[in-house]
Write an enzyme that holds these catalytic residues in place. Sequence first.
Site, PDB file in Angstrom:
ATOM      1  N   GLU A   1      11.149  16.570  29.841  1.00 44.98           N
ATOM      2  CA  GLU A   1       9.946  17.239  29.462  1.00 44.98           C
ATOM      3  C   GLU A   1       9.061  17.464  30.992  1.00 44.98           C
ATOM      4  OE1 GLU A   1       7.157  15.495  26.486  1.00 44.98           O
ATOM      5  OE2 GLU A   1       5.802  16.984  26.873  1.00 44.98           O
TER       6      GLU A   1
ATOM      7  N   ASP B   1       5.678  11.678  18.238  1.00 49.94           N
ATOM      8  CA  ASP B   1       4.482  10.917  18.237  1.00 49.94           C
ATOM      9  C   ASP B   1       3.470  11.932  18.407  1.00 49.94           C
ATOM     10  OD1 ASP B   1       4.948  11.135  20.860  1.00 49.94           O
ATOM     11  OD2 ASP B   1       4.771   9.146  21.409  1.00 49.94           O
TER      12      ASP B   1
HETATM   13  O1  KIV Z   1       6.340  13.787  20.369  1.00 44.30           O
HETATM   14  C1  KIV Z   1       6.852  14.797  20.664  1.00 44.30           C
HETATM   15  O2  KIV Z   1       6.709  16.046  20.072  1.00 44.30           O
HETATM   16  C2  KIV Z   1       7.872  14.908  21.685  1.00 44.30           C
HETATM   17  C3  KIV Z   1       8.476  16.252  22.094  1.00 44.30           C
HETATM   18  C4  KIV Z   1       7.202  16.735  23.056  1.00 44.30           C
HETATM   19  C5  KIV Z   1       9.612  16.228  22.706  1.00 44.30           C
HETATM   20  O3  KIV Z   1       8.270  13.842  22.266  1.00 44.30           O
END
Ligand code: KIV
Length: 278
Positions: free
Chosen positions: A196, A58
Site C-alpha cells: 500500500e 477493516d
Molecule cells: O482495509 C482495506 O480496505 C485494505 C485495503 C486498502 C488494501 O486493507
Amino acid sequence: MRSNHHPMSTHKEVKRITTHILQEMKNRGEKIAMLTAYDYSMAAIVDEAGMDIILVGDSASNVMAGHETTLPITLEQMIYHASSVVRAAKRALVVVDLPFGSYQGNSKEALNSAIRIMKEAGAHCVKMEGGVEIAESVSRILTAGIPVMGHLGLTPQSIYKFGTYTVRAKQEAEAQKLREDALKLQELGCFGIVLEKIPAALAKEVSESLSIPTIGIGAGRHCDGQVLVIHDMLGINKEFKPRFLRQYANLNEVMNGAIKNYVSDVKSKSFPNEKEQY
Ligand code: KIV
C-alpha cells in the site's frame, strides 16, 4: 460416465478462485483484480462482475461505520461483515482482515482470531498488517492450515505511529525494511502481499523479486494485481480523491439525485400512483 448436469441446463459451474490459481496467474503474467466489499448485496455484484479476490477490509471501520481510523472495528464486527460477503461470493476468494488488536503481540490470540473468522464467517483466508514483528502470529496461523495474505507499506492500523497517510518507504532504510519484510512473509508461507502506497519503482522491484503475487494500492502498475476500496472507486465518498484512485462512477451524484427525486415525489403526492398500489 454419469453427468450430474441436465443437458439443456444453462447453469454454468463456477470455479472458485483459490490461492493456487492466484499463483498460476502470477506465473503466467495475468493480473489479479481485488476489490473490497462488506455486505451481501455489494459482494454479489462484485462477484458477478468477475472479481478474483473480495477483500472484507477493516476499511469497513471507515466507510461502513464512519470512524476516522480502522482501529475501532472489532473481531465480531469483521465476522458479521465477512459472513455476509461469503454468502454472496460464488467465485471470488474471500480474504478477511484481522482487525487491530486481534493478532499483534500474541500468537495464540492471533490463531484464535483467525480460526473464528474461518469458522464463524466461512472466510477463505485472512490478511494481516506488518512484517517480521508479526512473524510468530503469521506462522502459527499458517500452521493451522489458514492461508495468510501480508500487508506492507502504509499499514493503516499503525496510523498513530506514522502520523500521516502519506507515501511510505521513500527513504532507503524503510525501503530496505520493506524488502526484508516481504521476503520474510514469503518464506513463512504467505500466499500474497498487499503493497500500500509505496513508490512504484520499489513495488516493481519487490514484485519481481518475490515468487508470490503482490497486490498494489497506490503502488503503481507493476504489482501482480490491484486492489481498491469499493466506495472510493464507485465515487460514493465525495471527499476522498488521492492521486492513485481511479473513480469508475459517480454514485454519490446518482444516488443523491435518485433520493431527491423520491423525496420530491412523496412530498408532491406523485408516489405512489394508481399502478403502484394494491
Ligand atoms: O482495509 C482495506 O480496505 C485494505 C485495503 C486498502 C488494501 O486493507
